[in-house]
Design a protein around this motif. Structure first.
Motif, mmCIF file in Angstrom:
data_model
loop_
_atom_site.group_PDB
_atom_site.id
_atom_site.type_symbol
_atom_site.label_atom_id
_atom_site.label_comp_id
_atom_site.label_asym_id
_atom_site.label_seq_id
_atom_site.Cartn_x
_atom_site.Cartn_y
_atom_site.Cartn_z
ATOM 1 N N GLY A 23 0.915 -1.195 -0.019
ATOM 2 C CA GLY A 23 -0.032 0.014 0.169
ATOM 3 C C GLY A 23 0.863 1.172 -0.233
ATOM 4 O O GLY A 23 0.383 2.278 0.440
ATOM 5 N N GLY A 24 2.114 1.150 -0.798
ATOM 6 C CA GLY A 24 2.913 2.356 -0.677
ATOM 7 C C GLY A 24 3.416 2.831 0.691
ATOM 8 O O GLY A 24 4.387 3.824 0.769
ATOM 9 N N THR A 25 3.403 1.812 1.564
ATOM 10 C CA THR A 25 4.103 1.938 2.887
ATOM 11 C C THR A 25 5.859 1.792 2.615
ATOM 12 O O THR A 25 5.959 0.780 2.039
ATOM 13 C CB THR A 25 3.498 1.259 3.963
ATOM 14 N N ASN A 91 -5.042 6.184 -7.565
ATOM 15 C CA ASN A 91 -4.400 6.052 -6.250
ATOM 16 C C ASN A 91 -4.567 4.390 -5.887
ATOM 17 O O ASN A 91 -3.255 4.009 -5.403
ATOM 18 C CB ASN A 91 -4.993 6.709 -5.134
ATOM 19 N N LYS A 94 -1.920 2.725 -7.944
ATOM 20 C CA LYS A 94 -0.783 3.394 -7.463
ATOM 21 C C LYS A 94 0.019 2.583 -6.529
ATOM 22 O O LYS A 94 1.099 2.157 -6.299
ATOM 23 C CB LYS A 94 -0.501 4.639 -7.428
ATOM 24 N N GLU A 95 -0.893 2.274 -5.493
ATOM 25 C CA GLU A 95 -0.417 1.328 -4.202
ATOM 26 C C GLU A 95 -0.580 0.108 -4.216
ATOM 27 O O GLU A 95 0.170 -0.491 -3.368
ATOM 28 C CB GLU A 95 -1.529 1.914 -2.979
#
Length: 130
Positions: A23-25, A91, A94-95
């Motif tokens: 998730g982009g973390t 978004n 992207k994640e």
């Protein structure tokens, strides 16, 4: 059919996130500050990653994934793994990362998902050819 390239490319800073739904973390950095002398010591915060088996309704099987706790919560809110992967907001795509992109492509090849997408397109008034 070959899987198209992920539009946002691989993660170059936190390469581990290419092999799961993160998730982009990524790792965050900061300081520990002592109370008495206010000395700064560098430290890092790693994302909360879990190894989970999640059920895919369209694929009719369990999928073993490395998932961040935040993404797992989002999967629950969105109604399951299939719904999380198929949402087409920018978004969300992207994640997903590279692994999520491959899972999404695999889901979109299933006939049940294709039929659902066709019905949604008809409800929006799009022609059948598209």
């Amino acid at each position: 059919a070959p899987i198209p390239a992920y539009p946002y490319g691989p993660a170059l800073l936190y390469k581990q996130s290419n092999r799961g739904l993160y998730g982009g973390t990524r790792i965050h950095f900061g300081n520990n500050v002592s109370k008495r002398t206010e000395t700064h010591t560098r430290r890092s915060w790693k994302p909360n990653i879990l190894n989970k088996s999640l059920y895919s309704v369209a694929l009719r099987k369990m999928v073993k994934l490395r998932v961040s706790a935040r993404v797992l919560r989002t999967i629950d809110k969105s109604g399951g793994l299939d719904e999380y992967l198929l949402k087409d907001k920018e978004n969300r795509v992207k994640e997903l990362g590279e692994l999520g992109w491959k899972l999404r492509w695999r889901l979109m090849q299933e006939e049940s998902v294709r039929e659902r997408l066709r019905l949604e397109a008809l409800a929006l008034g799009l022609p059948k050819e598209e």
